[in-house]
Design a protein around this motif. Structure first.
Motif, PDB file in Angstrom:
ATOM      1  N   HIS A   1       0.726  -1.269  -0.027  1.00 21.96           N
ATOM      2  CA  HIS A   1      -0.233  -0.029  -0.078  1.00 21.96           C
ATOM      3  C   HIS A   1       0.667   1.266   0.003  1.00 21.96           C
ATOM      4  O   HIS A   1       0.162   2.380  -0.158  1.00 21.96           O
ATOM      5  CB  HIS A   1      -1.045  -0.017   1.203  1.00 21.96           C
ATOM      6  N   HIS A   2       2.314   0.906   0.026  1.00 26.48           N
ATOM      7  CA  HIS A   2       3.021   2.488   0.052  1.00 26.48           C
ATOM      8  C   HIS A   2       4.133   2.221  -0.867  1.00 26.48           C
ATOM      9  O   HIS A   2       5.161   2.958  -0.638  1.00 26.48           O
ATOM     10  CB  HIS A   2       3.522   2.614   1.549  1.00 26.48           C
ATOM     11  N   ALA A   3       3.794   1.469  -1.997  1.00 29.03           N
ATOM     12  CA  ALA A   3       5.009   1.235  -3.110  1.00 29.03           C
ATOM     13  C   ALA A   3       6.400   0.746  -2.700  1.00 29.03           C
ATOM     14  O   ALA A   3       7.240   1.132  -3.048  1.00 29.03           O
ATOM     15  CB  ALA A   3       5.116   2.781  -3.722  1.00 29.03           C
ATOM     16  N   GLY A   4       6.187   0.207  -1.476  1.00 25.56           N
ATOM     17  CA  GLY A   4       7.521  -0.368  -0.787  1.00 25.56           C
ATOM     18  C   GLY A   4       8.388   0.796  -0.436  1.00 25.56           C
ATOM     19  O   GLY A   4       9.747   0.553  -0.334  1.00 25.56           O
ATOM     20  N   VAL A   5       8.051   1.792   0.132  1.00 24.87           N
ATOM     21  CA  VAL A   5       8.605   2.847   1.023  1.00 24.87           C
ATOM     22  C   VAL A   5       8.086   2.655   2.479  1.00 24.87           C
ATOM     23  O   VAL A   5       7.006   2.702   2.690  1.00 24.87           O
ATOM     24  CB  VAL A   5       8.405   4.217   0.275  1.00 24.87           C
ATOM     25  N   ALA A   6       9.178   2.215   3.495  1.00 27.80           N
ATOM     26  CA  ALA A   6       8.866   2.192   4.719  1.00 27.80           C
ATOM     27  C   ALA A   6       8.248   3.429   5.313  1.00 27.80           C
ATOM     28  O   ALA A   6       8.560   4.724   4.988  1.00 27.80           O
ATOM     29  CB  ALA A   6      10.048   1.911   5.649  1.00 27.80           C
ATOM     30  N   THR A   7       7.166   3.392   6.048  1.00 28.40           N
ATOM     31  CA  THR A   7       6.377   4.195   6.642  1.00 28.40           C
ATOM     32  C   THR A   7       6.817   4.241   8.268  1.00 28.40           C
ATOM     33  O   THR A   7       7.808   3.292   8.476  1.00 28.40           O
ATOM     34  CB  THR A   7       4.880   4.046   6.836  1.00 28.40           C
ATOM     35  N   LYS A   8       6.395   5.143   9.276  1.00 28.21           N
ATOM     36  CA  LYS A   8       6.720   5.115  10.506  1.00 28.21           C
ATOM     37  C   LYS A   8       6.181   3.781  11.109  1.00 28.21           C
ATOM     38  O   LYS A   8       6.893   3.372  12.001  1.00 28.21           O
ATOM     39  CB  LYS A   8       5.901   6.146  11.040  1.00 28.21           C
ATOM     40  N   LYS A   9       5.359   2.917  10.779  1.00 28.28           N
ATOM     41  CA  LYS A   9       4.752   1.729  11.096  1.00 28.28           C
ATOM     42  C   LYS A   9       5.852   0.849  10.995  1.00 28.28           C
ATOM     43  O   LYS A   9       6.431  -0.010  11.759  1.00 28.28           O
ATOM     44  CB  LYS A   9       3.483   1.351  10.668  1.00 28.28           C
ATOM     45  N   SER A  10       6.462   0.556   9.764  1.00 25.34           N
ATOM     46  CA  SER A  10       7.457  -0.373   9.559  1.00 25.34           C
ATOM     47  C   SER A  10       8.898   0.020  10.252  1.00 25.34           C
ATOM     48  O   SER A  10       9.527  -0.982  11.003  1.00 25.34           O
ATOM     49  CB  SER A  10       7.822  -0.212   8.130  1.00 25.34           C
ATOM     50  N   ALA A  11       9.119   1.420  10.556  1.00 25.03           N
ATOM     51  CA  ALA A  11      10.368   1.811  11.302  1.00 25.03           C
ATOM     52  C   ALA A  11      10.223   1.472  12.681  1.00 25.03           C
ATOM     53  O   ALA A  11      11.217   1.261  13.275  1.00 25.03           O
ATOM     54  CB  ALA A  11      10.286   3.290  10.982  1.00 25.03           C
ATOM     55  N   GLY A  12       9.095   1.301  13.024  1.00 24.70           N
ATOM     56  CA  GLY A  12       8.779   0.722  14.550  1.00 24.70           C
ATOM     57  C   GLY A  12       8.752  -0.568  15.013  1.00 24.70           C
ATOM     58  O   GLY A  12       8.199  -0.835  16.016  1.00 24.70           O
ATOM     59  N   CYS A  13       9.071  -1.321  14.012  1.00 31.38           N
ATOM     60  CA  CYS A  13       9.007  -2.798  14.286  1.00 31.38           C
ATOM     61  C   CYS A  13       9.830  -3.302  15.431  1.00 31.38           C
ATOM     62  O   CYS A  13      11.154  -2.811  15.362  1.00 31.38           O
ATOM     63  CB  CYS A  13       9.413  -3.543  12.729  1.00 31.38           C
ATOM     64  N   ARG A  14       9.420  -4.393  16.156  1.00 32.54           N
ATOM     65  CA  ARG A  14      10.316  -4.762  17.108  1.00 32.54           C
ATOM     66  C   ARG A  14      11.108  -5.720  16.804  1.00 32.54           C
ATOM     67  O   ARG A  14      12.399  -5.854  17.219  1.00 32.54           O
ATOM     68  CB  ARG A  14       9.425  -4.917  18.424  1.00 32.54           C
ATOM     69  N   ILE A  15      10.582  -6.858  16.282  1.00 30.15           N
ATOM     70  CA  ILE A  15      11.331  -7.992  15.905  1.00 30.15           C
ATOM     71  C   ILE A  15      12.180  -8.058  14.466  1.00 30.15           C
ATOM     72  O   ILE A  15      13.225  -8.396  14.393  1.00 30.15           O
ATOM     73  CB  ILE A  15      10.362  -9.284  15.907  1.00 30.15           C
ATOM     74  N   LEU A  16      11.483  -7.506  13.793  1.00 22.79           N
ATOM     75  CA  LEU A  16      12.211  -7.097  12.154  1.00 22.79           C
ATOM     76  C   LEU A  16      12.538  -5.524  12.048  1.00 22.79           C
ATOM     77  O   LEU A  16      11.807  -4.781  10.996  1.00 22.79           O
ATOM     78  CB  LEU A  16      11.094  -7.603  11.392  1.00 22.79           C
ATOM     79  N   PRO A  17      13.419  -5.000  12.765  1.00 22.60           N
ATOM     80  CA  PRO A  17      13.628  -3.504  12.795  1.00 22.60           C
ATOM     81  C   PRO A  17      14.797  -3.332  11.477  1.00 22.60           C
ATOM     82  O   PRO A  17      15.655  -2.885  11.674  1.00 22.60           O
ATOM     83  CB  PRO A  17      14.254  -3.209  14.084  1.00 22.60           C
ATOM     84  N   TRP A  18      14.157  -3.305  10.352  1.00 19.39           N
ATOM     85  CA  TRP A  18      14.922  -3.535   9.255  1.00 19.39           C
ATOM     86  C   TRP A  18      15.259  -2.121   8.353  1.00 19.39           C
ATOM     87  O   TRP A  18      15.917  -1.663   7.784  1.00 19.39           O
ATOM     88  CB  TRP A  18      14.531  -4.182   8.148  1.00 19.39           C
ATOM     89  N   PHE A  19      13.940  -1.233   8.469  1.00 17.93           N
ATOM     90  CA  PHE A  19      13.954  -0.164   7.765  1.00 17.93           C
ATOM     91  C   PHE A  19      13.780   1.124   8.761  1.00 17.93           C
ATOM     92  O   PHE A  19      13.314   1.006   9.654  1.00 17.93           O
ATOM     93  CB  PHE A  19      12.888  -0.186   6.653  1.00 17.93           C
ATOM     94  N   GLU A  20      14.256   2.484   8.298  1.00 15.27           N
ATOM     95  CA  GLU A  20      13.950   3.670   8.580  1.00 15.27           C
ATOM     96  C   GLU A  20      12.915   4.182   7.778  1.00 15.27           C
ATOM     97  O   GLU A  20      12.441   3.804   6.454  1.00 15.27           O
ATOM     98  CB  GLU A  20      15.184   4.451   8.621  1.00 15.27           C
TER      99      GLU A  20
END
Length: 488
Positions: A277-296
């Motif tokens: 839903h975001h063209a493969g660009v990380a949002t704050k939600k992905s940046a806040g992952c706890r187990i998989l903290p891959w992206f900013e």
């Protein structure tokens, strides 16, 4: 339990055994009967070749002992391990193939009527699904990369020709997706994609040359095709868990599938959503992952091999193999149903303008409906099931056990109908009797809306709300789904 995909995989193994035999000329089999100094070696070699697909599969991924799949395949293994080079080879190979045919027939039945599931079997099959799909995602880009690399070399080689023959522009080319194997063509069509799109998505360009000139070792540039395979893989493994295995394992554990709550799956869902839903660009939600903290936040999302391994290694396998604690702090669930698109659009616009969340809209609508449809209004004759007029002596209460206990409910009323039951007394009874004579009443029907399966019930005992299964009063169970008789 053996998953259908596992049974199908073993059927392909048996098919490979038959293929080896079909490729062998009958004269060659008869030749194995001839006695000479290499007879036993030749027979052992032939036995090994014929049984190779099965022997390797049995050695590396033998079914769970005691399962129906194991029982079906074990005679094949017995026939193979019993091949004796001192005995008649044609007869023994014939016995082996008979065992293969019998096993395949049994496996075909297991696909049509699968054996009962076990938690161990489901977790094992899920782990295999993650691994195999991971392999496909990691190796998948290679074909596209190889195609673009070949095109890149052609372009570099064509530079000399262009300089030698001034004014000779390179010919445009396309990749045709409709032919096998996929090929490069000189004319576009509805099934072609420009070679420029392929090169841009899957070739690093001059990066490697610059690296060599500068004497540097640069990290390979992420490619678009790798991003696409990563997005597809994350979406696939997430849906396998969330839409299938989570619910099947919960059924065996005797719990609500929503009880399986783990930060890992939350992270996986956030990353999946940003891919889709975001063209493969990380949002704050992905940046806040706890187990998989891959992206900013704002980072282009490319999965590295280490990230694939993180999913496999950090997946909470032990957690899903055990019954989870009941979900605390929330008793919310979803409500199945549909409405006209025009109404949905109006509600969404109104809610957005008022700043009201969708969950609040649904909750208010359901509460309003319950208020305007009290139980006494829907039961004009009385709530005592044993005494109400018109109830058949052999009526029973039925509860739906499949489809998460849900069934569509339909109430057919006259113009006056049950809305006028507030009057009580003889007038109420007369209205109800008129409605019944007109074919009105309460019906249940399946999710697909098949009117031919609509079933009239004497009473809706329990609507399918608040995670409770639907219960109805009727002499018979409805002609769809799975229902059991209950006592209250």
């Amino acid at each position: 339990m053996t998953a259908i995909s596992t049974v199908a995989r073993w059927r392909r193994v048996l098919e490979n055994v038959r293929d080896f035999q079909n490729l062998t000329m009958p004269q060659a089999l008869e030749g194995l009967r001839i006695q000479h100094h290499n007879t036993q070696y030749n027979r052992r070699f032939a036995y090994t070749i014929f049984s190779l697909p099965f022997s390797y599969a049995w050695m590396n991924s033998r079914p769970e002992e005691g399962s129906d799949l194991y029982k079906a395949l074990e005679p094949v293994n017995t026939a193979i391990t019993g091949l004796d080079p001192s005995l008649d080879p044609v007869a023994q190979i014939g016995t082996m193939l008979e065992a293969v045919e019998k096993a395949d027939l049994t496996l075909k039945g297991l696909i049509q009527e699968p054996e009962l599931a076990t938690v161990t079997g489901l977790v094992s099959e899920l782990k295999r699904t993650v691994k195999v799909s991971m392999l496909a995602a990691l190796l998948g880009p290679h074909g596209t990369v190889e195609l673009s690399h070949t095109e890149w070399e052609k372009r570099l080689n064509g530079v000399t020709e262009s300089l030698r023959d001034r004014g000779n522009e390179p010919n445009p080319r396309w990749v045709d997706l409709s032919v096998e194997p996929i090929s490069v063509v000189t004319n576009p069509s509805d099934t072609t994609v420009s070679i420029e799109e392929v090169v841009a998505a899957s070739h690093p360009g001059f990066q490697s040359m610059i690296s060599a000139f500068q004497g540097q070792s640069l990290r390979p540039r992420p490619l678009e095709v790798q991003k696409q395979f990563g997005a597809q893989w994350i979406s696939y493994v997430h849906s396998q868990w969330d839409d299938h295995y989570r619910k099947e394992i919960a059924k065996l554990q005797g719990c609500d599938f929503r009880d399986y709550q783990h930060d890992f799956f939350g992270d996986l869902g956030k990353i999946r959503n940003d891919f889709i839903h975001h063209a493969g660009v990380a949002t704050k939600k992905s940046a806040g992952c706890r187990i998989l903290p891959w992206f900013e936040a704002g980072e282009d999302m490319f999965l590295t091999p280490k990230m694939y391994l993180d999913v496999l290694n950090l997946w909470p396998w032990d957690y899903i193999a055990n019954r989870p604690e009941p979900l605390k702090g929330s008793d919310r669930g979803s409500f199945k149903g549909s409405a006209p698109n025009s109404l949905l659009a109006e509600v969404e616009q109104r809610a957005a303008s008022l700043g009201v969340p969708n969950n609040s809209v649904i909750e208010q609508a359901l509460s309003s409906w319950m208020t305007s449809h009290p139980l006494d209004a829907l039961d004009p004759i009385g709530s005592d099931l044993t005494q109400r007029e018109g109830t058949m002596a052999d009526s029973k209460i039925w509860e739906r056990t499949d489809n998460e206990g849900f069934a569509n409910i339909q109430r057919v009323m006259s113009n006056r109908g049950y809305f006028e039951t507030a009057g009580r007394g003889d007038e109420t009874d007369a209205i109800a009797a008129a409605d019944l004579a007109a074919g009105t009443g309460t019906y249940v029907f399946p999710d697909d809306g098949d009117e031919t399966k609509r079933f009239k019930v004497e009473e809706l005992v329990q609507p399918p709300f608040d995670n409770k299964p639907v219960r109805i009063l009727s002499a018979e169970a409805p002609p769809f789904g799975e229902w059991v008789e209950v006592t209250v």
